[in-house]
Design a protein around this motif. Structure first.
Motif, PDB file in Angstrom:
ATOM      1  N   GLU A  34       0.818  -1.217   0.000  1.00 57.87           N
ATOM      2  CA  GLU A  34       0.000   0.000   0.000  1.00 57.87           C
ATOM      3  C   GLU A  34       0.854   1.271   0.000  1.00 57.87           C
ATOM      4  O   GLU A  34       1.976   1.269   0.496  1.00 57.87           O
ATOM      5  CB  GLU A  34      -0.886   0.037   1.250  1.00 57.87           C
ATOM      6  CG  GLU A  34      -2.199  -0.715   1.095  1.00 57.87           C
ATOM      7  CD  GLU A  34      -2.996  -0.673   2.396  1.00 57.87           C
ATOM      8  OE1 GLU A  34      -3.021   0.377   3.055  1.00 57.87           O
ATOM      9  OE2 GLU A  34      -3.574  -1.720   2.745  1.00 57.87           O
ATOM     10  N   LYS A  35       0.274   2.331  -0.560  1.00 63.57           N
ATOM     11  CA  LYS A  35       0.859   3.660  -0.461  1.00 63.57           C
ATOM     12  C   LYS A  35       0.018   4.454   0.517  1.00 63.57           C
ATOM     13  O   LYS A  35      -1.196   4.499   0.392  1.00 63.57           O
ATOM     14  CB  LYS A  35       0.766   4.380  -1.807  1.00 63.57           C
ATOM     15  CG  LYS A  35       1.916   4.169  -2.752  1.00 63.57           C
ATOM     16  CD  LYS A  35       1.745   5.142  -3.934  1.00 63.57           C
ATOM     17  CE  LYS A  35       2.739   4.873  -5.035  1.00 63.57           C
ATOM     18  NZ  LYS A  35       2.552   5.808  -6.165  1.00 63.57           N
ATOM     19  N   GLU A  36       0.673   5.108   1.457  1.00 64.18           N
ATOM     20  CA  GLU A  36      -0.045   5.850   2.491  1.00 64.18           C
ATOM     21  C   GLU A  36       0.417   7.302   2.438  1.00 64.18           C
ATOM     22  O   GLU A  36       1.619   7.565   2.478  1.00 64.18           O
ATOM     23  CB  GLU A  36       0.323   5.215   3.830  1.00 64.18           C
ATOM     24  CG  GLU A  36      -0.415   5.723   5.003  1.00 64.18           C
ATOM     25  CD  GLU A  36       0.104   5.040   6.272  1.00 64.18           C
ATOM     26  OE1 GLU A  36      -0.658   4.310   6.902  1.00 64.18           O
ATOM     27  OE2 GLU A  36       1.290   5.252   6.610  1.00 64.18           O
ATOM     28  N   ILE A  37      -0.528   8.216   2.358  1.00 67.45           N
ATOM     29  CA  ILE A  37      -0.166   9.628   2.264  1.00 67.45           C
ATOM     30  C   ILE A  37       0.407  10.123   3.593  1.00 67.45           C
ATOM     31  O   ILE A  37      -0.167   9.854   4.654  1.00 67.45           O
ATOM     32  CB  ILE A  37      -1.399  10.473   1.852  1.00 67.45           C
ATOM     33  CG1 ILE A  37      -1.750  10.154   0.396  1.00 67.45           C
ATOM     34  CG2 ILE A  37      -1.131  11.966   2.028  1.00 67.45           C
ATOM     35  CD1 ILE A  37      -3.106  10.659  -0.028  1.00 67.45           C
ATOM     36  N   VAL A  38       1.547  10.813   3.557  1.00 58.23           N
ATOM     37  CA  VAL A  38       2.155  11.368   4.768  1.00 58.23           C
ATOM     38  C   VAL A  38       1.513  12.725   5.042  1.00 58.23           C
ATOM     39  O   VAL A  38       1.490  13.582   4.166  1.00 58.23           O
ATOM     40  CB  VAL A  38       3.686  11.527   4.586  1.00 58.23           C
ATOM     41  CG1 VAL A  38       4.320  12.179   5.802  1.00 58.23           C
ATOM     42  CG2 VAL A  38       4.327  10.169   4.296  1.00 58.23           C
ATOM     43  N   PRO A  39       0.943  12.916   6.233  1.00 62.83           N
ATOM     44  CA  PRO A  39       0.287  14.204   6.517  1.00 62.83           C
ATOM     45  C   PRO A  39       1.304  15.306   6.815  1.00 62.83           C
ATOM     46  O   PRO A  39       2.416  15.035   7.269  1.00 62.83           O
ATOM     47  CB  PRO A  39      -0.558  13.910   7.748  1.00 62.83           C
ATOM     48  CG  PRO A  39       0.113  12.757   8.415  1.00 62.83           C
ATOM     49  CD  PRO A  39       0.859  11.983   7.360  1.00 62.83           C
ATOM     50  N   GLN A  40       0.910  16.545   6.548  1.00 66.81           N
ATOM     51  CA  GLN A  40       1.769  17.685   6.872  1.00 66.81           C
ATOM     52  C   GLN A  40       1.869  17.818   8.392  1.00 66.81           C
ATOM     53  O   GLN A  40       0.889  17.581   9.097  1.00 66.81           O
ATOM     54  CB  GLN A  40       1.164  18.963   6.277  1.00 66.81           C
ATOM     55  CG  GLN A  40       2.163  20.105   6.187  1.00 66.81           C
ATOM     56  CD  GLN A  40       1.558  21.336   5.520  1.00 66.81           C
ATOM     57  OE1 GLN A  40       0.523  21.839   5.938  1.00 66.81           O
ATOM     58  NE2 GLN A  40       2.217  21.832   4.489  1.00 66.81           N
ATOM     59  N   LYS A  41       3.069  18.185   8.863  1.00 66.81           N
ATOM     60  CA  LYS A  41       3.251  18.300  10.317  1.00 66.81           C
ATOM     61  C   LYS A  41       2.892  19.690  10.801  1.00 66.81           C
ATOM     62  O   LYS A  41       3.327  20.687  10.243  1.00 66.81           O
ATOM     63  CB  LYS A  41       4.710  18.017  10.675  1.00 66.81           C
ATOM     64  CG  LYS A  41       5.066  16.549  10.593  1.00 66.81           C
ATOM     65  CD  LYS A  41       6.528  16.385  10.989  1.00 66.81           C
ATOM     66  CE  LYS A  41       7.061  15.053  10.512  1.00 66.81           C
ATOM     67  NZ  LYS A  41       8.510  15.076  10.370  1.00 66.81           N
ATOM     68  N   LYS A  42       2.158  19.721  11.906  1.00 65.09           N
ATOM     69  CA  LYS A  42       1.768  20.983  12.525  1.00 65.09           C
ATOM     70  C   LYS A  42       3.011  21.801  12.885  1.00 65.09           C
ATOM     71  O   LYS A  42       3.043  23.017  12.699  1.00 65.09           O
ATOM     72  CB  LYS A  42       0.947  20.665  13.794  1.00 65.09           C
ATOM     73  CG  LYS A  42      -0.172  21.667  14.069  1.00 65.09           C
ATOM     74  CD  LYS A  42      -0.878  21.351  15.387  1.00 65.09           C
ATOM     75  CE  LYS A  42      -1.248  22.634  16.080  1.00 65.09           C
ATOM     76  NZ  LYS A  42      -1.560  22.445  17.502  1.00 65.09           N
TER      77      LYS A  42
END
Lengths: 84, 153, 153, 84
Positions: C131-139
């Motif tokens: 699977e490819k998992e989107i990396v979220p932007q860090k606060k």
């Protein structure tokens, strides 16, 4: 007893040597050693009156003038450092 | 790792020593021989670096340990060269590695700032006329270290 | 110089491009693929980097120009890789060069902090199960950039 | 007139395509285009209601909903970036 003096930077250049081995007949404080060295060579007057020079005794900074020196001690004369 | 050496070094090789997939961030500071005093109408052909090696190793070790304790670093490499160096040559390399970039960036700056003020190296300019001229300590460097003393203590 | 590339790069070679005896200081930031989410009981085998290249070049150019204007830099190199990268591989390299170290150190941090928030790259974790998992932007990254906006404006 | 839409990150994944070429009969604002897209595919409802998505028109951030689109324009949909 024997003490090694190590000279660096302008002190080495001024004294035209990088070290001295000196023999002392009795236990001596750093303060006494200073007078002793000045009496032998007036250049030491200039060195000791420069407040930017630091002294390291056996790799630790020496801050107490009355510190007693022991046989085998290594005393280094360090002008302000300029590495990096 | 701390190295005081005569010969030059390769940045890629030094990085490879530290490279680990535990880290996401590496900060480097590289100092080189700069033709600075050309502007003062003096020509320098290089520098000479004097060192009290035994002391410098213990001083670098102390700085490195402070950095490892204060920041979340996985490594801190310090390489400093001694002897005669030509214009443009590498003098000093710091590499800090960490999971997140802020740790490695701050620690790297702390190490180079501390090294400039607290480690037994002395720089001489080698002039074209064969003379060696002692490089004076910079006031700015002494001031900069005060900032860190507040942060570290 | 700005490069968005698929293949890896060599730190020593990139440094050589910038090396000049006008400079005394070089700051590097190197970001690599970190096995971060192992701790979340997921195994990643690498990352995939998506990019809107045309836009990313103009955004990097803008950041680089701000850095060159704000600090006394002689150069600012930015390399960012795209595509599939394995654990430990290099993702991004910033090198800033200057006469005096404070300029290159500050500018280097500004560039990486800005790049994280203002340039059209997207990271995906490549998981062991394919699977490819989107990396979220860090606060944290969003907050950090605010500090710079005050300094730059 | 023709407009190119470019999709990135989760928007590309969700729409299962990286771009669209669309034909419009008359000049259209960005706002009108949005309604138009939502009426064709409800996924666009989700995209446009996500305030973290940015829109770039010919490489410049589009901040005015009433911006009129021209023939040949490239409109990109950008979720928050995560490079470095």
């Amino acid at each position: 007893m024997n003490i090694t003096l190590k000279y660096f930077s302008w002190i080495r250049v001024k004294l035209k040597k990088s070290h001295d081995f000196i023999e002392l007949n009795q236990t001596t404080s750093f303060k006494k050693l200073k007078s002793n060295l000045i009496s032998k060579d007036p250049i030491f007057q200039e060195i000791f009156s420069d407040k930017s020079v630091k002294y390291f005794l056996n790799l630790n900074e020496l801050e107490d003038e009355n510190k007693i020196l022991n046989n085998g001690d290594v005393l280094a004369f360090l002008p302000p450092v300029t590495g990096g | 790792m701390i190295k005081i050496i005569n010969e030059s070094f390769d940045l890629e090789n030094e990085f490879k020593r530290l490279n680990s997939s535990e880290n996401g961030a590496y900060s480097f500071f590289l100092g080189t021989v700069r033709s600075e005093i050309r502007s003062l109408n003096k020509n320098i052909k290089g520098i000479f670096l004097e060192c009290y090696e035994e002391l410098a190793y213990t001083q670098l070790d102390k700085i490195r340990n402070i950095a490892l304790k204060k920041w979340k670093l996985s490594e801190c490499l310090i390489i400093h060269r001694i002897g005669k160096l030509n214009l443009g040559e590498k003098i000093v390399l710091i590499i800090t590695s960490s999971s997140h970039r802020t740790d490695s960036i701050e620690a790297c700056e702390f190490v180079i700032d501390s090294l400039k003020i607290d480690v037994a190296f002395w720089k001489f300019h080698l002039l074209d006329n064969g003379e060696k001229e002692i490089v004076p300590q910079k006031k700015k460097d002494k001031e900069k270290i005060l900032k860190w003393r507040e942060i570290i203590n």
